[in-house]
Scaffold this motif. Structure first.
Motif, short mmCIF file in Angstrom:
data_model
loop_
_atom_site.label_atom_id
_atom_site.label_comp_id
_atom_site.label_asym_id
_atom_site.label_seq_id
_atom_site.Cartn_x
_atom_site.Cartn_y
_atom_site.Cartn_z
N GLU A 143 -37.27 -61.16 10.71
CA GLU A 143 -38.10 -62.65 11.54
C GLU A 143 -38.39 -62.78 10.36
OE1 GLU A 143 -40.69 -61.67 14.14
OE2 GLU A 143 -38.73 -60.15 15.63
N ALA A 144 -38.59 -62.83 9.23
CA ALA A 144 -39.05 -63.64 7.74
C ALA A 144 -38.25 -64.53 7.08
CB ALA A 144 -39.19 -62.45 7.19
N GLY A 145 -36.79 -64.38 7.55
CA GLY A 145 -35.85 -64.74 6.66
C GLY A 145 -35.08 -64.36 5.68
N GLU A 146 -35.25 -62.98 5.52
CA GLU A 146 -34.77 -62.45 4.67
C GLU A 146 -33.15 -61.86 5.23
OE1 GLU A 146 -35.62 -62.00 1.26
OE2 GLU A 146 -37.74 -63.40 1.92
N PHE A 147 -31.88 -62.41 4.14
CA PHE A 147 -30.91 -61.63 4.73
C PHE A 147 -30.76 -60.26 4.45
CE2 PHE A 147 -26.56 -60.34 3.29
CZ PHE A 147 -25.69 -61.09 4.21
N LEU A 148 -29.99 -59.35 5.63
CA LEU A 148 -30.39 -57.93 5.56
C LEU A 148 -28.59 -57.75 5.45
CD1 LEU A 148 -32.51 -57.42 8.34
CD2 LEU A 148 -32.81 -57.51 6.08
N HIS A 149 -28.75 -56.21 4.61
CA HIS A 149 -27.29 -55.62 5.11
C HIS A 149 -26.02 -56.35 3.94
CE1 HIS A 149 -30.07 -53.70 7.80
NE2 HIS A 149 -29.56 -54.42 8.64
N PRO A 150 -26.53 -56.81 3.42
CA PRO A 150 -25.31 -57.35 2.09
C PRO A 150 -24.61 -56.40 1.44
CG PRO A 150 -27.42 -57.28 0.78
CD PRO A 150 -28.36 -56.87 2.45
N GLN A 156 -25.14 -55.96 9.98
CA GLN A 156 -24.95 -57.44 9.85
C GLN A 156 -24.30 -58.14 11.05
OE1 GLN A 156 -22.42 -60.10 6.88
NE2 GLN A 156 -23.10 -58.42 5.33
N LEU A 157 -23.26 -57.43 11.82
CA LEU A 157 -22.62 -57.33 13.23
C LEU A 157 -23.94 -57.51 13.62
CD1 LEU A 157 -20.42 -59.75 14.86
CD2 LEU A 157 -19.21 -56.82 15.00
N LYS A 158 -24.58 -55.98 13.86
CA LYS A 158 -25.26 -55.81 14.99
C LYS A 158 -26.41 -56.71 14.71
CE LYS A 158 -27.83 -51.83 16.29
NZ LYS A 158 -28.30 -50.15 15.81
N GLN A 159 -26.84 -56.63 13.48
CA GLN A 159 -27.99 -58.20 13.51
C GLN A 159 -28.11 -59.56 13.83
OE1 GLN A 159 -31.20 -56.89 12.61
NE2 GLN A 159 -31.87 -58.85 13.23
N THR A 160 -26.69 -59.88 13.83
CA THR A 160 -26.50 -61.18 14.26
C THR A 160 -26.91 -60.93 15.27
OG1 THR A 160 -24.91 -61.48 12.25
CG2 THR A 160 -24.54 -62.79 14.21
N PRO A 179 -24.85 -64.61 -1.16
CA PRO A 179 -24.07 -63.62 -1.82
C PRO A 179 -23.68 -62.29 -0.83
CG PRO A 179 -25.96 -64.52 -2.94
CD PRO A 179 -25.57 -65.32 -1.50
N GLY A 180 -23.18 -61.70 0.01
CA GLY A 180 -22.82 -60.07 0.43
C GLY A 180 -22.77 -60.40 2.65
N GLN A 181 -23.25 -62.12 2.16
CA GLN A 181 -22.26 -62.28 3.69
C GLN A 181 -21.20 -61.98 4.67
OE1 GLN A 181 -24.07 -66.75 4.77
NE2 GLN A 181 -23.71 -66.30 6.54
N LEU A 182 -20.84 -61.59 5.58
CA LEU A 182 -19.69 -61.13 5.28
C LEU A 182 -18.98 -61.71 6.97
CD1 LEU A 182 -19.40 -57.74 4.66
CD2 LEU A 182 -18.31 -59.51 3.24
N VAL A 183 -20.26 -62.39 7.90
CA VAL A 183 -20.20 -62.96 9.19
C VAL A 183 -21.15 -63.87 9.64
CG1 VAL A 183 -21.45 -60.98 10.53
CG2 VAL A 183 -19.87 -61.77 11.74
N GLU A 184 -20.90 -64.65 10.50
CA GLU A 184 -21.82 -65.62 10.86
C GLU A 184 -20.84 -66.15 12.22
OE1 GLU A 184 -23.31 -70.56 9.56
OE2 GLU A 184 -23.42 -68.80 8.21
N ILE A 185 -21.92 -66.10 13.52
CA ILE A 185 -20.93 -66.49 14.76
C ILE A 185 -22.03 -67.46 15.17
CG2 ILE A 185 -21.41 -66.18 17.03
CD1 ILE A 185 -20.95 -63.14 15.64
N SER A 186 -21.39 -69.09 15.54
CA SER A 186 -22.06 -69.52 16.19
C SER A 186 -21.67 -69.92 17.34
CB SER A 186 -21.96 -71.55 15.74
OG SER A 186 -20.33 -71.18 15.63
N PHE A 187 -22.11 -70.44 19.00
CA PHE A 187 -22.34 -70.14 19.48
C PHE A 187 -22.55 -70.99 21.30
CE2 PHE A 187 -25.41 -67.54 19.36
CZ PHE A 187 -26.09 -67.86 20.62
N VAL A 188 -22.70 -72.00 22.06
CA VAL A 188 -23.39 -72.43 23.00
C VAL A 188 -23.20 -71.85 24.55
CG1 VAL A 188 -21.95 -74.59 24.21
CG2 VAL A 188 -20.91 -74.22 21.70
N ILE A 189 -24.04 -72.73 24.66
CA ILE A 189 -24.58 -71.69 26.27
C ILE A 189 -24.86 -72.24 26.77
CG2 ILE A 189 -26.94 -70.77 27.12
CD1 ILE A 189 -27.90 -70.14 24.19
N ASP A 190 -24.41 -72.40 28.36
CA ASP A 190 -24.23 -73.42 29.20
C ASP A 190 -25.67 -72.48 30.26
OD1 ASP A 190 -24.24 -74.85 31.77
OD2 ASP A 190 -22.56 -75.02 31.85
#
Length: 133
Positions: free
Chosen positions: A39-46, A52-56, A117-128
Motif C-alpha cells: 500500500e506504500a508503493g514498495e515493490f515486494l518479493h523480487p 509476486q503473483l499472489k500479491q498481484t 529489478p526482480g519483477q517477474l509478473v504484471e497483469i492488466s485487465f478490463v472490467i465490465d
C-alpha cells in the motif's frame, strides 16, 4: 453521458510516470498493469514469482473492491511474464485459483524484463461493471 472515475494508489510512480491505476469510462474499467507492491508503493518479493503473483492478484482485488466489482466481471486480462516457460505452471495454477470457473479472455506474453529489478509478473485487465457480479 459517460462518467469517468480514476483510481489511484497515490504512489510516487503514478505521478512520476503520469498514469492512473485504473480509469472507468461508462461501464468499462481499464486497469493498468498490476504488480507486487504494498500500500506504500514498495515493490515486494523480487525474484519470487509465486509470491509476486499472489500479491498481484491481491492488488487486482483492491481495484475490484473500489469499483464494487467482482472477479466474474473481468472480461479480459493480459499477463506479462519474465521466464515464461519456467513460470508457466505457477501461472496456470494461480490463474485457475483466482478465477475459479470464470474464464475471461486472456493473453500471456513472455518478455525479457519488466520495469523493476526482480519483477517477474504484471497483469492488466478490463472490467465490465454491467455484467452480473
Amino acid at each position: 453521458m459517460a462518467t469517468i472515475d480514476v483510481f489511484s494508489y497515490d504512489v510516487p510512480a503514478e505521478s512520476d510516470f503520469g498514469y492512473s491505476q485504473a480509469i472507468r469510462s461508462g461501464e468499462l474499467v481499464h486497469v493498468s498493469g498490476q504488480l507486487a507492491f504494498d500500500e506504500a508503493g514498495e515493490f515486494l518479493h523480487p525474484g519470487d514469482f509465486t509470491a509476486q503473483l499472489k500479491q498481484t492478484y491481491a492488488n487486482m482485488d483492491r481495484i475490484l473492491d473500489h469499483y464494487g466489482a467482482t472477479r466474474r466481471q473481468i472480461v479480459s486480462q493480459t499477463l506479462y511474464l519474465v521466464n515464461l516457460r519456467q513460470n508457466a505452471a505457477a501461472t496456470m495454477d494461480g490463474n485457475l485459483r483466482y478465477f475459479g470457473d470464470h474464464r475471461p479472455a486472456s493473453t500471456v506474453l513472455g518478455i525479457t524484463e519488466l520495469a523493476l529489478p526482480g519483477q517477474l509478473v504484471e497483469i492488466s485487465f478490463v472490467i465490465d461493471t454491467k455484467l452480473p457480479a
